[in-house]
Design a protein around this motif. Structure first.
Motif, PDB file in Angstrom:
ATOM      1  N   LEU A   1       8.954   8.078  11.726  1.00  0.00           N
ATOM      2  CA  LEU A   1       8.491   7.416  12.932  1.00  0.00           C
ATOM      3  C   LEU A   1       9.023   5.986  12.984  1.00  0.00           C
ATOM      4  O   LEU A   1       9.162   5.335  11.956  1.00  0.00           O
ATOM      5  N   ASP A   2       9.259   5.501  14.165  1.00  0.00           N
ATOM      6  CA  ASP A   2       9.781   4.153  14.377  1.00  0.00           C
ATOM      7  C   ASP A   2       8.624   3.155  14.366  1.00  0.00           C
ATOM      8  O   ASP A   2       8.001   2.894  15.383  1.00  0.00           O
ATOM      9  N   THR A   3       8.331   2.590  13.200  1.00  0.00           N
ATOM     10  CA  THR A   3       7.204   1.672  13.076  1.00  0.00           C
ATOM     11  C   THR A   3       7.501   0.291  13.650  1.00  0.00           C
ATOM     12  O   THR A   3       6.637  -0.573  13.621  1.00  0.00           O
ATOM     13  N   SER A   4       8.689   0.100  14.219  1.00  0.00           N
ATOM     14  CA  SER A   4       8.932  -1.156  14.939  1.00  0.00           C
ATOM     15  C   SER A   4       8.246  -1.113  16.307  1.00  0.00           C
ATOM     16  O   SER A   4       8.072  -2.145  16.944  1.00  0.00           O
ATOM     17  N   ARG A   5       7.848   0.067  16.735  1.00  0.00           N
ATOM     18  CA  ARG A   5       7.071   0.195  17.978  1.00  0.00           C
ATOM     19  C   ARG A   5       5.619  -0.129  17.661  1.00  0.00           C
ATOM     20  O   ARG A   5       5.029   0.469  16.752  1.00  0.00           O
ATOM     21  N   VAL A   6       5.036  -1.040  18.412  1.00  0.00           N
ATOM     22  CA  VAL A   6       3.664  -1.472  18.139  1.00  0.00           C
ATOM     23  C   VAL A   6       2.672  -0.310  18.228  1.00  0.00           C
ATOM     24  O   VAL A   6       1.722  -0.247  17.458  1.00  0.00           O
ATOM     25  N   ASP A   7       2.909   0.629  19.142  1.00  0.00           N
ATOM     26  CA  ASP A   7       1.964   1.740  19.276  1.00  0.00           C
ATOM     27  C   ASP A   7       2.039   2.708  18.097  1.00  0.00           C
ATOM     28  O   ASP A   7       1.087   3.441  17.837  1.00  0.00           O
ATOM     29  N   ILE A   8       3.134   2.680  17.335  1.00  0.00           N
ATOM     30  CA  ILE A   8       3.245   3.481  16.112  1.00  0.00           C
ATOM     31  C   ILE A   8       2.730   2.665  14.917  1.00  0.00           C
ATOM     32  O   ILE A   8       1.969   3.157  14.099  1.00  0.00           O
ATOM     33  N   ALA A   9       3.152   1.406  14.846  1.00  0.00           N
ATOM     34  CA  ALA A   9       2.773   0.540  13.719  1.00  0.00           C
ATOM     35  C   ALA A   9       1.262   0.373  13.608  1.00  0.00           C
ATOM     36  O   ALA A   9       0.733   0.251  12.507  1.00  0.00           O
ATOM     37  N   ARG A  10       0.561   0.368  14.737  1.00  0.00           N
ATOM     38  CA  ARG A  10      -0.884   0.143  14.716  1.00  0.00           C
ATOM     39  C   ARG A  10      -1.712   1.414  14.614  1.00  0.00           C
ATOM     40  O   ARG A  10      -2.933   1.364  14.724  1.00  0.00           O
ATOM     41  N   LEU A  11      -1.059   2.537  14.382  1.00  0.00           N
ATOM     42  CA  LEU A  11      -1.817   3.771  14.143  1.00  0.00           C
ATOM     43  C   LEU A  11      -2.510   3.689  12.792  1.00  0.00           C
ATOM     44  O   LEU A  11      -2.021   3.031  11.867  1.00  0.00           O
ATOM     45  N   ASP A  12      -3.622   4.379  12.671  1.00  0.00           N
ATOM     46  CA  ASP A  12      -4.294   4.515  11.392  1.00  0.00           C
ATOM     47  C   ASP A  12      -3.263   5.032  10.387  1.00  0.00           C
ATOM     48  O   ASP A  12      -2.523   5.983  10.688  1.00  0.00           O
ATOM     49  N   PRO A  13      -3.159   4.423   9.200  1.00  0.00           N
ATOM     50  CA  PRO A  13      -2.140   4.842   8.221  1.00  0.00           C
ATOM     51  C   PRO A  13      -2.210   6.328   7.853  1.00  0.00           C
ATOM     52  O   PRO A  13      -1.170   6.968   7.665  1.00  0.00           O
ATOM     53  N   ASP A  14      -3.412   6.890   7.757  1.00  0.00           N
ATOM     54  CA  ASP A  14      -3.525   8.313   7.429  1.00  0.00           C
ATOM     55  C   ASP A  14      -2.993   9.185   8.569  1.00  0.00           C
ATOM     56  O   ASP A  14      -2.330  10.200   8.326  1.00  0.00           O
TER      57      ASP A  14
END
Length: 193
Positions: free
Chosen positions: A63-76
């Motif tokens: 997943l592209d964690t540079s996207r804020v909507d991906i980066a801010r997902l619960d880590p699990d």
């Protein structure tokens, strides 16, 4: 002597269908989202077809964690989703995140748009939760696409703990069971939670 009938072109119905499809697609447009999250893209029945930036997954299936909507997902949730993305890719299915974490303000805009579309808060709540109730605002939900990916995750998601939680939203998934567990019964819609 009879009057000759006008000739019909054999390709006219097909040409008309292509032209109508072009008009519909143009009318839907490709509006940029105000932030990298948004409503499900082109989902039937939502009335909310505001497209979002789609996630182009690298070939390794991360997943592209540079996207804020991906980066801010619960880590699990993000970890489970990455595992599912890799497995789906092995099956020839690309999972795209169309919406992950959302700010409270963005969630409120989506709710306001749904009220305008459906005519009442009661009807809108079947498709969009309030900022206080939204699992997206908590970083605990993702919307995915395209439909092939929705179907794949609906079939195999529980192996990763991912479950469709609303019967009227085949694209909405949450970490709702342990990996390999059984998904809980679905709510009819988001107003039932």
């Amino acid at each position: 002597m009879s009057t000759p009938r006008p000739r019909r072109h054999a390709g006219a119905p097909a040409l008309l269908a292509v032209l109508l499809l072009g008009i519909v697609l143009t009318a839907c447009g490709n509006h940029a989202a105000e932030e990298p999250t948004g409503t499900p893209h082109g989902r039937p029945g939502t009335g909310l077809a505001k497209p979002v930036d789609r996630l182009a997954l690298p070939r390794q299936g991360t997943l592209d964690t540079s996207r804020v909507d991906i980066a801010r997902l619960d880590p699990d949730l993000r970890s489970a989703l990455e595992e599912a993305v890799r497995a789906a890719r092995a099956d020839g299915v690309d999972i795209e995140v169309t919406s992950g974490w959302r700010s409270r303000e963005h969630q409120q805009r989506l709710l306001d748009e749904a009220v305008a579309t459906y005519g009442s808060l009661e009807e809108a709540l079947k498709f969009v939760s309030t900022p206080d109730e939204s699992e997206h605002v908590k970083g605990e939900a993702v919307d995915i696409g395209p439909t092939e990916a929705d179907e794949w995750l609906g079939r195999y998601g529980s192996a990763y703990g991912l479950c469709q939680v609303f019967a009227n939203e085949i694209w909405h998934f949450e970490l709702a069971t342990t990996p390999g567990g059984e998904c809980p019964p679905m709510y009819a819609d988001s107003s039932q939670r």
